[in-house]
Structures are given as C-alpha cells and as structure tokens.
Write a protein that holds these residues in place. Structure first.
Motif, mmCIF file in Angstrom:
data_model
loop_
_atom_site.group_PDB
_atom_site.id
_atom_site.type_symbol
_atom_site.label_atom_id
_atom_site.label_comp_id
_atom_site.label_asym_id
_atom_site.label_seq_id
_atom_site.Cartn_x
_atom_site.Cartn_y
_atom_site.Cartn_z
ATOM 1 N N GLU A 134 6.652 4.268 2.928
ATOM 2 C CA GLU A 134 6.092 2.917 2.844
ATOM 3 C C GLU A 134 7.634 2.230 1.371
ATOM 4 O O GLU A 134 7.505 2.640 0.303
ATOM 5 C CB GLU A 134 4.995 2.605 2.219
ATOM 6 C CG GLU A 134 4.213 2.274 3.052
ATOM 7 C CD GLU A 134 4.241 2.006 4.407
ATOM 8 O OE1 GLU A 134 5.051 0.783 4.914
ATOM 9 O OE2 GLU A 134 3.477 2.483 5.099
ATOM 10 N N PRO B 285 -4.199 7.372 8.503
ATOM 11 C CA PRO B 285 -4.573 6.551 7.574
ATOM 12 C C PRO B 285 -5.542 4.918 7.503
ATOM 13 O O PRO B 285 -6.147 4.714 7.884
ATOM 14 C CB PRO B 285 -4.940 6.816 6.299
ATOM 15 C CG PRO B 285 -2.968 6.565 6.366
ATOM 16 C CD PRO B 285 -3.308 8.523 7.629
ATOM 17 N N LEU B 286 -4.533 4.594 8.467
ATOM 18 C CA LEU B 286 -4.181 3.171 9.109
ATOM 19 C C LEU B 286 -5.173 3.538 9.983
ATOM 20 O O LEU B 286 -6.197 1.838 10.190
ATOM 21 C CB LEU B 286 -3.253 3.054 9.214
ATOM 22 C CG LEU B 286 -2.199 2.384 8.421
ATOM 23 C CD1 LEU B 286 -1.027 1.665 8.646
ATOM 24 C CD2 LEU B 286 -2.792 1.875 7.306
ATOM 25 N N ASP C 285 1.359 -1.315 -0.040
ATOM 26 C CA ASP C 285 0.207 0.010 0.267
ATOM 27 C C ASP C 285 1.498 1.293 -0.207
ATOM 28 O O ASP C 285 2.176 1.434 0.617
ATOM 29 C CB ASP C 285 -0.955 0.285 1.689
ATOM 30 C CG ASP C 285 -2.072 -0.675 0.858
ATOM 31 O OD1 ASP C 285 -1.810 -1.338 0.364
ATOM 32 O OD2 ASP C 285 -3.539 -0.202 1.722
ATOM 33 N N PHE D 275 -2.023 -6.205 6.332
ATOM 34 C CA PHE D 275 -0.362 -7.008 5.935
ATOM 35 C C PHE D 275 0.318 -6.302 4.875
ATOM 36 O O PHE D 275 1.763 -6.344 5.334
ATOM 37 C CB PHE D 275 -0.805 -9.099 5.624
ATOM 38 C CG PHE D 275 -0.569 -9.783 6.438
ATOM 39 C CD1 PHE D 275 -0.826 -9.343 7.283
ATOM 40 C CD2 PHE D 275 -1.738 -10.653 5.817
ATOM 41 C CE1 PHE D 275 -1.201 -10.307 8.583
ATOM 42 C CE2 PHE D 275 -1.793 -12.182 7.265
ATOM 43 C CZ PHE D 275 -1.316 -11.398 8.504
ATOM 44 N N VAL D 276 0.008 -5.966 4.002
ATOM 45 C CA VAL D 276 0.383 -5.273 2.958
ATOM 46 C C VAL D 276 0.605 -3.632 2.833
ATOM 47 O O VAL D 276 0.458 -2.745 2.662
ATOM 48 C CB VAL D 276 0.200 -5.436 1.632
ATOM 49 C CG1 VAL D 276 0.788 -6.191 1.611
ATOM 50 C CG2 VAL D 276 -1.048 -5.221 1.586
ATOM 51 N N SER D 277 -0.541 -3.361 4.077
ATOM 52 C CA SER D 277 -0.694 -1.958 4.045
ATOM 53 C C SER D 277 -0.050 -0.944 5.053
ATOM 54 O O SER D 277 -0.090 0.161 4.813
ATOM 55 C CB SER D 277 -2.189 -1.331 4.926
ATOM 56 O OG SER D 277 -1.804 -2.307 6.786
ATOM 57 N N GLY D 278 1.159 -1.671 5.373
ATOM 58 C CA GLY D 278 1.845 -0.625 6.280
ATOM 59 C C GLY D 278 2.057 -0.707 7.378
ATOM 60 O O GLY D 278 2.745 0.308 8.662
ATOM 61 N N GLN D 279 1.664 -1.565 8.005
ATOM 62 C CA GLN D 279 1.013 -2.059 9.371
ATOM 63 C C GLN D 279 2.809 -2.972 9.875
ATOM 64 O O GLN D 279 3.159 -3.483 9.309
ATOM 65 C CB GLN D 279 0.607 -2.750 10.308
ATOM 66 C CG GLN D 279 -0.115 -4.669 9.543
ATOM 67 C CD GLN D 279 -0.718 -5.272 10.251
ATOM 68 O OE1 GLN D 279 -1.400 -4.635 11.424
ATOM 69 N NE2 GLN D 279 -0.601 -6.595 9.613
ATOM 70 N N TYR E 162 -12.417 2.603 3.164
ATOM 71 C CA TYR E 162 -10.735 3.505 3.637
ATOM 72 C C TYR E 162 -11.156 4.499 3.474
ATOM 73 O O TYR E 162 -11.284 5.290 2.378
ATOM 74 C CB TYR E 162 -10.136 2.600 2.716
ATOM 75 C CG TYR E 162 -9.498 1.459 3.189
ATOM 76 C CD1 TYR E 162 -10.857 0.488 4.127
ATOM 77 C CD2 TYR E 162 -8.517 0.640 2.479
ATOM 78 C CE1 TYR E 162 -9.702 -0.896 4.746
ATOM 79 C CE2 TYR E 162 -8.264 -0.222 3.161
ATOM 80 C CZ TYR E 162 -8.787 -1.159 4.099
ATOM 81 O OH TYR E 162 -8.555 -2.031 4.750
ATOM 82 N N THR E 163 -10.045 5.177 4.365
ATOM 83 C CA THR E 163 -9.954 6.280 4.821
ATOM 84 C C THR E 163 -8.445 6.984 3.516
ATOM 85 O O THR E 163 -7.642 6.115 4.075
ATOM 86 C CB THR E 163 -9.964 7.501 5.607
ATOM 87 O OG1 THR E 163 -8.607 6.189 6.483
ATOM 88 C CG2 THR E 163 -11.268 6.701 6.744
ATOM 89 N N PRO E 164 -8.223 7.916 3.755
ATOM 90 C CA PRO E 164 -9.099 9.500 3.428
ATOM 91 C C PRO E 164 -9.990 9.067 1.726
ATOM 92 O O PRO E 164 -10.904 10.408 1.604
ATOM 93 C CB PRO E 164 -7.765 10.193 3.322
ATOM 94 C CG PRO E 164 -6.949 10.078 2.623
ATOM 95 C CD PRO E 164 -6.648 8.089 2.825
ATOM 96 N N LEU E 165 -9.766 8.518 0.816
ATOM 97 C CA LEU E 165 -10.863 8.014 -0.105
ATOM 98 C C LEU E 165 -12.363 8.754 0.941
ATOM 99 O O LEU E 165 -12.911 9.948 -0.285
ATOM 100 C CB LEU E 165 -11.308 6.822 -0.487
ATOM 101 C CG LEU E 165 -11.503 6.744 -1.549
ATOM 102 C CD1 LEU E 165 -11.167 7.339 -2.830
ATOM 103 C CD2 LEU E 165 -11.750 5.233 -2.606
ATOM 104 N N GLN F 168 -8.242 1.897 9.323
ATOM 105 C CA GLN F 168 -8.534 0.340 8.677
ATOM 106 C C GLN F 168 -8.687 -0.750 10.034
ATOM 107 O O GLN F 168 -8.953 -1.339 10.470
ATOM 108 C CB GLN F 168 -7.239 0.337 8.173
ATOM 109 C CG GLN F 168 -7.422 0.585 6.984
ATOM 110 C CD GLN F 168 -5.921 0.223 5.828
ATOM 111 O OE1 GLN F 168 -5.798 -0.960 5.630
ATOM 112 N NE2 GLN F 168 -5.536 1.404 5.030
#
Ligand SMILES: [Cu+2]
Ligand SMILES: [Cu+2]
Lengths: 309, 541
Positions: A159, B242-243, A152, B306-310, B145-148, B246
């Motif tokens: 990122e 933004p996370l 993402d 998992f791919v969101s940046g956490q 999903y934000t900020p959309l 989620q």
C-alpha cells in the motif's frame, strides 16, 4: 489542554478546510433542529393558548424542498471530500521513497540509502515523501495525525501513501488498526528535519550499502539473475528500464510497473504474465521475506535510473 | 363480594398460567417478548459492565488495568454482546414482538412456534458466546478482522463465532415471521397506508434480517474454516485475501446498523404524534424513507474501508452512496419537526426520551457526514471520532428509543404505571450523562487518538477523564429505570387501557391485553394518527 491539532504537512491544509466546512454545515443544521425543538416545545406545549391557526396542508411541497436541499448540500460535500482524496491519491514522481514493514508490534523503516530504524521515521522537510508499506502478519495502519494521513498496511501486498511535511518537529505515529495484544504500543515518532540535519542524520545512521546494492546481491542469491540477465537457456524479460513503464500482459491488458506490480510479479508471477513470454517464473511466496523483498524492489527500481541516466 | 369468573377468552396474558413451564413453553408472542426482554436486559448490563471497566481503564494514560490483553478482551466482549445480543434484537424482538400483532389486530404472529424457537436459538447462541467470553475471552474486536482473528488471535474465537452464527438464525426466523405476519394478518380495513410507521419500520428491519444475516453466516463459516482447518480464504500466507473478509463482513454489518436504528426511528414516529396530538407530518414520506433506507443500506458497506486499500473507484462510489443513504434519515428529522409544529405538546417521560433521541440521532447523523467525506475520513477513521459517532447513533439513538418505547408501552405490557417524575428525571440524566461521556470523544478523535488503545499519550488524559466521569452519570441513569420499572410491577398504579390517548389498535385492548388479544376482531376505518385538528380542543384523556 489543546483543542486543535497542529498541522505539519502542506498536503493536510485542504483536509482541515474540509473539516471546518463540515463543522459549519453541521452546526447550522444542528442549530436549526435544536432551535425549532425548543421553540415548538415552548410555543405549542399542550396548555399554551397560542393560536394554532390553519395547518400547513401542502406537506408535499415541504417534503420536496427539504429533500432537494439536503441532496444538494450532501452532493457538494461529496464532491469536496472526493476531490481532495483523489488529488492526494497519486504521489508525485519525485517523491522520496521510504519502505515500511509492519509486524506485531513494531514499525520497521528502510531508507533507500540502507539506513534502518524501528518505530521512528526521519524525513526532510518540504519534500514529498512516499511510503511503500506492507505487513508481515496482520493488518496494521500507519497513522500520522499531524499530517492528516492514514492507511491500512496489509500483509501480502504493497500500500502506498504520500505527504509533504512542512514543519520541523517530532510527531506521533500511531498504529490505528487493531492488531492484537500490544496494538497501543505500536507507536513511534515521525521526525521532520531540515535538509541539512537530514543529510547529517543519513550519514551518522550508518546504512553502508544502499538498499539497491543489497538488492543486487539478493538478485543473484535467489537465482533471479540466471533467468533475467540473459545468456541462459530460458527467455525472460530484461528488468532494465522496467520500473514505472507500461508492460503489455499476455491477457492483452497493460499494467504500469509500480512497486505493487513488481512485488506481485515476484510473489505471484502467474497472476500477470508479460506478453510473449512463457509463464515459467517460479513463485517466491513463502521464500522471500518482506525485508528482502523491499531490497529486490529497490534494486529493480534502480535499474530504471540506469537506463534513463 | 363474590368472585367474578371471567370467560376463558378474557384472561390477561399475565395471569394465564404462572408456572415456569407455562412461560418457557409458551407460544404467546407477548410472553415470548417478555422472555426476550429479560434476556436482553441481562446482556445490556453485562455489556455495560464491560464498558464501565473500559472507561475505568482509560482514566490514566498507562491504563488502570494492568494488562493490555485483559483490556482487549473487555472491549471485544463489550462490542460483541452489545451488537449481537442487545442492539440487533433490542426493539424488534421485545417491543416489536409484543406490539406487532396488537397493532395489526391479530391473535399472534404468523408462526407462534417459530417465534419460541427463535428465542431458544437466541439463548443458545448467547450461551455459546458467553461460555467463550467467560472462559478467557477473545481479543479480535467485534469486527473479527482477518488474518488477526483467523490465525493470530488467542482464545475461543470459534466458540464466539458459532454463538453469533446460531443467534443469526434467530434473527432470520424473526424477520421471516414478521414479514409474513404483516402481509397476512392485518385486520379488515388495515390497508398498507393505514399501518403505524412502527410496523413499517419493523417490516424494513425484517427485510434486512432476512437478506443480510445469511451473508454474515457464510462469512463466519469461512472464518471458521480458516481458523480450524487452515483453508486459505482470508490470510495471504495461505493464499487468501484479507480484504475479502472486510467486504463480506460489512456487507452484513452495515445493513445491521440499520437493523439497529430503523426500529428506533419507528418508535419515535409513533410517540411524537401522540404527545403532540397531531397527525404525523408526511406519513408516506416517513414510510418510504424507512423502506429506502433498508434498500440503500445494502450498497454503502465500502465506507468502512476508505483507508483499507480498496480501489479509488470503489471509495468514491461508496462515498456518494453513503450521502444518499443519509437523505432519508434527514427527511425523518424534518418530518418530526413538522409534526411538532402547531401541536399540543405534552412532556411525559416517553416524549422526553423521544426528544433526546432526535437530538442525539441528529448529532450522530451529522458526524456521519464527516466520515462519508473521503478526505475527512482519512483523518478520522479508526479514531475516537468514529467511536463517538456510532455511539451517538447506537446508544444516543437506539438505546434512547428503546427506553422511549419501554416507557410508552410499559403500561400496556404490564398493566402498571411507573413513577412519572422518576422516569422524567432518568430521561434527562441519560441525555446529560450520554453527552458528557461521548462528546469529548469527538474531540479526542479529531486530535488523533486511535480507538482500541489500552494506553495513550498523556495529552489525551483530560478528555478521557471527562468521558469516564460522564460514564458514571450514564450508568446511574441506566440503573434508575431498572429499579423503578421493577418497583412498578409490584407497587405501580393500575394502568388504564389507553393512558396516552393513542389511536393505534394496541390501545383498544385492556392493559395488560388478553391472551387472545382481541375478543372481537377490530375493523379499521382510518389512519393511525388522525387526531382531531387543532383549534378543536383535544379531549383530555
Ligand atoms: Cu499494528
Ligand atoms: Cu495496531
């Protein structure tokens, strides 16, 4: 019609193996379940005279054994999946850095040499590539199926993601996080070239000034130089040799000065204050756009090389 | 012939008043269940129509529907209606509402008026969302999903969010009602371990309703604050994160996945023993599997990110926990197989649906293992693989279970039998249509086709056309029960009190039950599945 996905990055081979392993486990379990359902449905249909004999009374033993078996298999899969993921999390130090700025609905790519492209990414084969990505508006996602990577791309932070392409060719780039009207148009090509072709591409794609050189200009224009180059009345840390080194912070912790740290230092200076300095640096959030920020970061990056070499 | 006048206590709930008023102001759990059933049937076909248009669009690479805008609004509408106005309420408020008091030997739920209020809240929320979806719609996806969704999307995001917010109170009230009912209104002798598994699964579901829904409500309020008043919560330009959205959203929505499937697991655990005429294998394990699913479900939300940046640590932890939550589900499948072993199996329509459920649920669960493995998820996340995976659980699993339940208890609820052969045919057709629709999507996802794409590269066309073809079969299969069940209301044979030979208390009432459920409060002396041991021929019912 193809039913397999070509692999074009050496970093993806382990993922493919994992997928194969998962497929094998699934087929085995599915085969067992379907087979038993079929056999029981025929053997024990209500009017079948088959001798049912005595019932298995010790249900406890069965329960324990299949619970343990499932746990063991699942734990193995967890370890397998996580090891690969962790290994692919840290980019190698010698990776070629490329900056990606996403916005509704395009990918802007910035190469260190100053070359810019839109919805296309040209990279050399057999070289680790690290992408440093951010978004100007909503969340997007940089997805290259042939490399088995996706990540993402968030507004307001960096990122990173890396891979090592090992096959020359052109591959799909998809945005895979829904980002509004033209989401499905936010696609492009990743072009993997031989080292020679890549060098040729770099020279013919213009660029002129490198990202770092452009950053140097901005460093002066945004007034960073006034504080950070010393000589003035305020005391600010020198940025030479900063990139990649540990920074002691005023709260006693230590941070590694990677791209994300440098970005945050500029956009939210109060969130991490360098030890023994006053928190006087103004925030540049809403002042510096993502494109300029990329240049400043590249400039600060180049200052590290200055010190070392 | 002289007209026999029944005593007031022995009037069927269906003949106890026929005016519209007697339905809209009823506090009878059975009538409220019917109200819900009509409402969610409407929502199901509405959401289904949106799905049909989605599949129609994907017939050609550039999209059959001209504008991406329209397509985006369609899949958003499909998701929102199907999740909040069909799947979440589906089994609990219809079948659950109807059967719970009957299975407990009770007169009604603990709070009958609250039950009616729940339905009105549900309808008010639904009306609000429908208004927004039909006056232009929104293009956020059901995940908002934000900020959309907060600062970039168009349309009446606020109205939809308020609709979901209101219907959330309906969920909370229902959950509360069920929990109190199960604690307080069990018939004498009906100990916890004599409860049917369906009751246990409703209990687990209710706990999630009560604990998770408020988090959704808070999240939606924060979203509204950002959308309407530009308070920075999620948009980094306003100083938000933004996370965070989620995390909050999935903290509700992952447990909500189990709201959608637990009742289905309960239904199947009810049907398998009856049609195998054998005690449920490992009753206590099945029961505690439901409860542990409800607990662990709260600790796995990060596997959507998992791919969101956490952080790396978060991802690894959530991966491990996700594998844990899969264990109880696997245990259930093995217990159903154990129940079939040495049974006397009959394949009436409910059993065919239940078999379909086991197969599709197992496939959905196994593909979940792919997505829980971190490195594999990096490849498969946000592709059609995920779409296929959750449709196997939600549609292959839950919708099959809903139809299984509907066919199993239809005679009890309406007093009418449906045409058995048509019902079996529909069950088989559903299974076939479902697989043709969704199996190709696993391959599409593996090949890299991202979800929510209005247009796609031409190499994906063949599989997409196959999927759309399957969808037409599936649509026909869904229309069949609508037709023959409606038909059975008017022309169906009278249903006996206990057509399947079930042992639960609900079968000890006439079909359809009296308004007061039981003339004499039943006393329970044994478990819900104590069928005669094999070797002894079961008496044909
Ligand atoms: Cu995008
Ligand atoms: Cu996108």
């Amino acid at each position: 019609m193809r039913l397999t996905l070509p692999l074009a990055a050496s970093t993806g081979a382990q993922t493919d193996l994992l997928l194969l392993g998962l497929l094998a486990v699934s087929l085995a379990v599915l085969g067992l379940v379907f087979w038993l359902m079929l056999v029981y449905a025929i053997r024990y249909r209500h009017n079948s005279p088959v001798d049912r004999g005595a019932l298995a009374e010790k249900s406890f033993r069965f329960e324990i054994s299949w619970t343990v078996a499932t746990l063991v298999i699942f734990f193995g899969l967890f370890i397998w999946g996580s090891t690969i993921y962790v290994r692919l999390y840290q980019p190698p130090a010698n990776a070629l850095k490329v900056y990606v700025v996403a916005k509704q609905w395009m990918w802007k790519i910035e190469h260190a040499g100053g070359q810019r492209e839109i919805n296309a990414l040209h990279i050399p084969v057999d070289t680790p590539i690290e992408l440093i990505m951010t978004s100007e508006d909503v969340i997007h996602d940089f997805f290259v199926p042939a490399f088995r990577v996706k990540r993402d791309v968030l507004p307001g932070q960096y990122e990173t993601m890396w891979f090592r392409p090992d096959r020359i060719g052109t591959y799909h780039l998809f945005c895979s996080q829904f980002c509004g009207t033209a989401h499905s148009n936010m696609i492009g090509d990743v072009v993997v070239m031989s080292a020679q072709d890549y060098a040729g591409w770099l020279t013919t794609s213009g660029g002129g000034k490198t990202l770092a050189a452009q950053g140097k200009g901005l460093f002066i224009r945004y007034g960073c130089a006034g504080c950070h180059l010393g000589g003035g009345t305020v005391r600010a840390p020198s940025l030479v040799g900063l990139y990649g080194s540990p920074v002691p912070l005023s709260d006693g912790s230590t941070a590694i000065a990677d791209d994300r740290y440098i970005r945050d230092s500029i956009m939210q200076p109060k969130s991490q204050v360098v030890a023994s300095y006053e928190p006087i640096m103004p925030s540049f959030a809403n002042v510096i756009g993502e494109d300029d920020l990329v240049r400043l970061v590249a400039y600060i990056h180049s200052l590290a090389a200055e010190k070392h070499g | 012939m002289s007209q026999i006048v029944l005593p007031q206590s022995q009037i069927s709930y269906l003949s106890d008043g026929v005016s519209l008023r007697s339905w809209l102001l009823t506090t009878d759990h059975k009538r409220i269940a019917i109200l819900y059933m009509i409402s969610i049937t409407f929502f199901f076909f509405l959401g289904g129509s949106a799905a049909a248009l989605i599949r129609y669009n994907l017939l050609v690479p550039q999209g059959m529907i001209q504008s991406a805008e329209t397509y985006n609004r369609l899949f958003t509408m499909h998701g929102i209606i199907m999740v909040w106005f069909f799947l979440v309420p589906a089994v609990p408020v219809t079948i659950g509402n109807f059967m719970l008091p009957l299975m407990l030997g009770a007169r009604d739920l603990a709070f009958p008026k609250l039950n009616l209020i729940s339905w009105y809240l549900f309808m008010a929320g639904g009306a609000c969302a429908l208004y927004a979806l039909f006056s232009g719609g929104i293009d956020t996806g059901w995940t908002f999903y934000t900020p959309l969704s907060s600062n970039y999307a168009q349309g009446h995001v606020a109205a939809v969010v308020i609709g979901i917010f209101i219907s959330g109170f309906s969920s909370i009230a229902t959950g509360l009602n069920f929990i109190v009912t199960i604690h307080r209104l069990r018939a004498p002798g009906l100990t916890w371990y004599r409860l049917p598994v369906f009751v246990w699964s409703l209990y687990s579901t209710s706990v999630i309703f009560v604990l998770a829904t408020p988090v959704l409500a808070i999240t939606l309020i924060l979203l509204l604050f950002e959308t309407l008043f530009h308070v920075g919560v999620f948009d980094p330009r306003l100083g938000g994160d933004p996370l965070l959205f989620q995390h909050l959203f999935w903290f509700y929505s992952h447990p909500a996945v189990y709201i959608m499937i637990l009742p289905g697991l309960g239904v199947v655990s009810e049907i398998i023993p009856v049609f195998a005429r054998k005690e449920l294998f490992g009753y206590k394990f099945v029961v505690w599997a439901s409860v542990s699913i409800a607990v662990i479900a709260f600790f796995v939300w990060g596997h959507h990110m998992f791919v969101s940046g956490q952080s790396l640590f978060a991802s690894v932890t959530f991966s491990l926990l996700s594998y844990f939550v899969a264990v109880p589900s696997a245990i259930k499948v093995f217990n159903w197989l154990g129940t079939l072993h040495k049974g006397h199996i009959r394949f009436d329509a409910p059993m065919i649906y239940a078999f379909g459920f086991i197969g599709l649920f197992t496939m959905g669960g196994l593909t979940g293992l792919f997505l829980a493995a971190l490195a594999a998820d990096v490849e498969l996340h946000d592709t059609y693989f995920v779409v296929a995976h959750f449709h196997y659980i939600m549609v292959g699993g839950m919708v099959s279970a809903y139809f299984a339940a509907l066919h199993y208890w239809w005679p009890k609820m309406t007093g009418k039998m449906y045409p058995e052969m048509l019902a079996r045919a529909a069950a088989l057709l559903m299974f076939l249509g479902f697989n043709v629709t969704f199996f190709p999507q696993f391959i599409l996802g593996y090949l890299g086709m991202p979800r929510r794409y209005h247009a796609y590269p031409p190499e994906f066309q063949v599989l997409n056309v196959l999927s759309s073809a399957g969808a037409t079969i599936l649509a026909a299969a869904y229309l069949m029960p609508l037709v023959y069940l409606t038909f059975s209301l008017f022309r169906g044979d009278r249903a006996p009190a206990n057509p399947w030979g079930g042992l639960g208390l609900e079968w000890q009432t006439p079909s359809p039950p009296f308004t007061i459920n039981f003339v004499v409060t039943p006393v329970v002396t044994k478990g819900p599945y104590e069928f005669p041991k094999p070797g002894i021929e079961p008496s044909d019912v």
